[in-house]
Design an enzyme around this catalytic site. Structure first.
Site, PDB file in Angstrom:
ATOM      1  N   HIS A 547      -5.494   4.891   1.342  1.00  0.00           N
ATOM      2  CA  HIS A 547      -6.519   5.992   1.613  1.00  0.00           C
ATOM      3  C   HIS A 547      -5.793   7.319   2.205  1.00  0.00           C
ATOM      4  CE1 HIS A 547     -10.488   7.720   2.294  1.00  0.00           C
ATOM      5  NE2 HIS A 547     -10.084   8.142   3.525  1.00  0.00           N
ATOM      6  N   GLU A 548      -5.364   7.026   3.274  1.00  0.00           N
ATOM      7  CA  GLU A 548      -4.727   8.035   4.213  1.00  0.00           C
ATOM      8  C   GLU A 548      -3.365   8.580   3.701  1.00  0.00           C
ATOM      9  OE1 GLU A 548      -6.460   9.004   6.327  1.00  0.00           O
ATOM     10  OE2 GLU A 548      -7.599   7.350   6.797  1.00  0.00           O
ATOM     11  N   HIS A 551      -4.738  11.069   1.110  1.00  0.00           N
ATOM     12  CA  HIS A 551      -5.294  12.535   1.438  1.00  0.00           C
ATOM     13  C   HIS A 551      -3.969  13.618   1.464  1.00  0.00           C
ATOM     14  CE1 HIS A 551      -9.367  11.844   2.886  1.00  0.00           C
ATOM     15  NE2 HIS A 551      -9.125  11.112   3.469  1.00  0.00           N
ATOM     16  N   GLU A 609     -12.446  12.555   0.041  1.00  0.00           N
ATOM     17  CA  GLU A 609     -12.482  11.281   0.464  1.00  0.00           C
ATOM     18  C   GLU A 609     -12.355  10.291  -0.892  1.00  0.00           C
ATOM     19  OE1 GLU A 609     -11.998  10.307   3.220  1.00  0.00           O
ATOM     20  OE2 GLU A 609     -12.193  12.151   4.323  1.00  0.00           O
ATOM     21  N   ASP A 613      -9.974   7.331  -1.737  1.00  0.00           N
ATOM     22  CA  ASP A 613     -10.502   5.849  -1.541  1.00  0.00           C
ATOM     23  C   ASP A 613      -9.957   5.356  -3.102  1.00  0.00           C
ATOM     24  OD1 ASP A 613     -11.889   5.736   0.259  1.00  0.00           O
ATOM     25  OD2 ASP A 613     -14.050   6.064  -0.508  1.00  0.00           O
TER      26      ASP A 613
HETATM   27 ZN   LIG Z   1     -10.600   9.877   4.474  1.00  0.00          ZN
END
Ligand SMILES: [Zn+2]
Length: 712
Positions: A547-548, A551, A609, A613
């Site tokens: 997830h990070e 980003h 987000e 995800d």
């Molecule tokens: Zn996030």
């Protein structure tokens, strides 16, 4: 040793006795006749019991052997595996098909078993970890301090003691607030005709507020942040201010909205607590304040997509301030100071704050005092508190394992970048370079172990205030000045101070540094354990790592290059294709209805987000496959007839198990950038072919829709 021997001897005596005794029964019938009926009954019952136990053991062994044969794999029965298996068994709701609603399948029983207590807005796995962490921090801070303790620890303990000392806070009553209000020139609605508008200047008042430790970001926000075009330099940012309500929407809804009603009530009661008796006068003044704040809310640009906000707000503010009565402006500004003081005052003020919080989040009673104080300490003394935490306990082995996972996931992401068919070669190359330059930090900065380094941070802070109220204001002022003084310093990339709060249950991507950070606090619980199979860890912290990383390539992250500068590195065609792919995600999530509050997710606000995800879960899954190729297949869990792939997804879903009060859920949906927990499970999973394969979901089932979205 002595103890163990004694036990051993005792044990063998019993065994020998029992064996002798059985022989007696068979060979000496006259002995049997000598027994009373009760003795005979007990002996027979005892023998029957032994037979039953033996049969049970036999059946269990047969079942276990069959079970292993059926699964065809070995089962892990280490403590880590048994604990994980037990947690999963207690969470699953097997009455629901995983292809129909995977969130309910993975979390159904978890939700049924959890209870939201009066002081909570909800129960989540994150929250459970945070509560445990707070307990641990509390025991550290309440421990008897060593004599030669550094001053930052001493000041922190002092703030904690003052925060816990409710008797003194009660005794001080409203005195500290009055003293501060006087220094600000008084709150007009309390001062009535004594207040003189000729002395009032809003800029001067802002400066005074800042000096007294109040937020100066009231009519405009002024902060020192890195220049996004040249992220090694700090510059002044002028931005739109925060409002008294958590979001401008509440003000725009009008006086019938329950949140705004509660907000207004806090304002009125604050005036009354400060001595205003005339209710009609008070309400009239308060209505003017709210009308003014509503005008501010109307001027604020609500689009959250643009990174550089065009300050059209500033010109609107100018005319707003010219038109408005000075008294109303002053009333509003001082109100914000009063509002931010409620938590530091005595019971009746804190209850007032709670009455507002109750409407906002559904929480019905105040949190335990120590919990509140630890949270406040975390805000004001986060680095010192973290230094204390990390010295107490951190497992270096966890760090190594986590680094290995980051390696696998990053490598997988690079492979995906190399193979996606919608990118032109130039953009692809830049994307690959950016992914390769991502810096990883896990655990905490080692400087936290160095007292001199930590002391430098709190260098100019001296705490000698007699009251808790003043202590808080002093620390607030200290941090504001520290932030603003950064203007004369360069923005140091990967500054250790930005990775100095390991006592945090969260993870981060920083676009200006192009770095990912995983504080020690998140390397535990549902996210990670070193003594359980890695499919659970890849589903847990692996999903978060992915997830990070993603980003860096979501709608905002992609606007920064590998050096963290706001530079467009996208060729036009690829840029267009990226946006098309994102539109799919925006529509998918925008169509999700949050049943509990009958409201849809804001697909636009949550897109970043959601992209993270979707990428994160997929990359973690594929990275785990690579891991298995290298290290071999891992054993399964006892008591669960689920494959490794299935367990990966169950673990990923378990991270998001949550039971949240509707009010709080509403607040999150209306103001947050994350989708509610349920959709962080079904959103990404219903987009993954690998999920449908793992659970054999027929095409067209709810978890396996024909149309899928995929950005990365
Ligand atoms: Zn996030």
């Amino acid at each position: 040793m002595i103890k163990a021997n004694e036990n051993g001897t005792n044990g063998s005596v019993i065994v020998v006795d029992t064996l002798d005794f059985s022989c007696n029964v068979v060979s000496k019938p006259q002995w049997w006749r000598r027994r009373t009926p009760l003795e005979r009954f007990l002996i027979i019952a005892f023998c029957l019991l032994i037979v039953c136990v033996l049969i049970t053991i036999l059946i269990t062994i047969i079942l276990l052997v069959n079970y292993e044969k059926r699964i065809g794999k070995n089962i892990c029965i280490s403590p880590g595996c048994v604990t994980s298996a037990s947690n999963i068994i207690q969470s699953l709701d097997t009455s629901v098909s995983p292809c129909d609603d995977f969130y309910q399948y993975a979390c159904g029983n978890w939700i049924k078993r959890k209870y939201i207590s009066e002081d909570q807005t909800g129960v989540t796995e994150f929250g459970i970890l945070r509560d445990n962490l707070n307990k641990q921090l509390r025991s550290l801070i309440e421990r008897k301090p060593p004599k030669d303790e550094p001053s930052f620890f001493r000041m922190m303990r002092m703030m904690y003691r003052q925060c816990m000392d409710l008797i003194s806070i009660e005794k001080e009553n409203v005195k500290p607030l009055r003293k501060y209000l006087r220094q600000l020139g008084g709150w007009p609605l309390v001062e009535k005709d004594v207040w003189n508008e000729t002395d009032f200047d809003w800029i001067e008042t802002l400066v005074k507020m800042k000096k007294l430790g109040y937020s100066h970001n009231i009519l405009i926000s002024i902060s020192v942040l890195p220049d996004i075009k040249d992220s090694e330099k700090n510059i002044i940012h002028i931005d739109q201010p925060s409002l008294g309500t958590p979001n401008r929407k509440y003000l725009l809804k009008g006086m019938n909205d329950s949140v705004l009603k509660a907000y207004r009530k806090v304002m009125i009661e604050s005036g009354a607590f400060l001595g205003v008796k005339n209710r009609t006068y008070l309400e009239n003044e308060v209505n003017k304040i709210i009308a003014f704040e509503t005008k501010l809310a109307e001027s604020i640009d609500h689009s959250e997509l643009v990174i550089v906000r065009v300050p059209s707000y500033l010109s609107q503010l100018e005319s707003l301030l010219l038109e408005e009565d000075k008294r109303v402006i002053a009333n509003y500004m001082i109100w914000r100071a009063v509002f931010s003081s409620l938590g530091q005052l005595d019971t009746k003020w804190r209850h007032l704050a709670e009455s507002y919080d109750r409407v906002l989040s559904g929480r019905s009673i105040e949190k335990p005092r120590h919990d509140t104080c630890i949270r406040k300490l975390m805000n004001r003394f986060g680095i010192a508190l973290s230094a204390m935490y990390i010295r107490d306990k951190f497992d270096e082995e966890s760090r190594e394992k986590a680094y290995e996972m980051v390696d696998y996931i990053k490598r997988k992401f690079l492979n995906i970048l190399k193979s996606v068919n919608w990118m032109d070669e130039k953009t692809r190359q830049r994307a690959i370079e950016k992914a390769q330059s991502i810096r990883t930090q896990i655990g905490y900065s080692k400087e936290l172990l160095n007292n001199t380094k930590v002391a430098e941070i709190y260098q100019n802070l001296t705490l000698d205030a007699k009251t808790y109220f003043e202590t808080v204001q002093k620390i607030r002022r200290f941090w504001t000045e520290k932030e603003l003084s950064k203007l004369r310093e360069p923005y140091l990339k990967n500054d250790w101070k930005r990775f100095a709060k390991p006592a945090t249950i969260n993870a981060f991507y920083n676009a200006l540094e192009n770095s990912i950070k995983f504080p020690a606090g998140i390397l535990q619980g549902v996210f990670f354990a070193k003594d359980r199979p890695n499919y659970l860890n890849y589903g847990g912290i692996g999903y978060i790592i992915g997830h990070e990383i993603t980003h860096g390539f979501d709608d905002k992250g992609r606007q920064f290059d590998k050096n963290g500068n706001n530079e467009n590195w996208w060729e036009t065609e690829t840029d267009k294709k990226f946006k098309q792919r994102v539109t799919c995600i925006i529509e998918q999530y925008g169509n999700y209805t949050v049943d509990e509050i009958n409201e849809n997710i804001n697909g636009v606000n949550t897109q970043g987000e959601n992209i993270a995800d979707n990428g994160g879960l997929k990359h973690a899954f594929l990275a785990y496959k690579d891991y298995v190729k290298d290290k071999g297949e891992e054993p399964l869990l006892p008591g669960l007839s689920l494959t490794q792939e299935q367990l990966f997804f169950v673990s990923a879903a378990n991270v998001w198990c949550a039971k949240i009060r509707p009010q709080s859920l509403k607040l999150r949906v209306q103001t947050g950038v994350h989708s509610p927990p349920r959709f962080r499970v079904i959103g990404p999973m219903s987009n993954m072919h690998e999920f449908s394969e793992a659970f054999n979901c027929p095409p067209g089932s709810r978890m396996n829709p024909i149309d899928k979205c995929e950005v990365w």
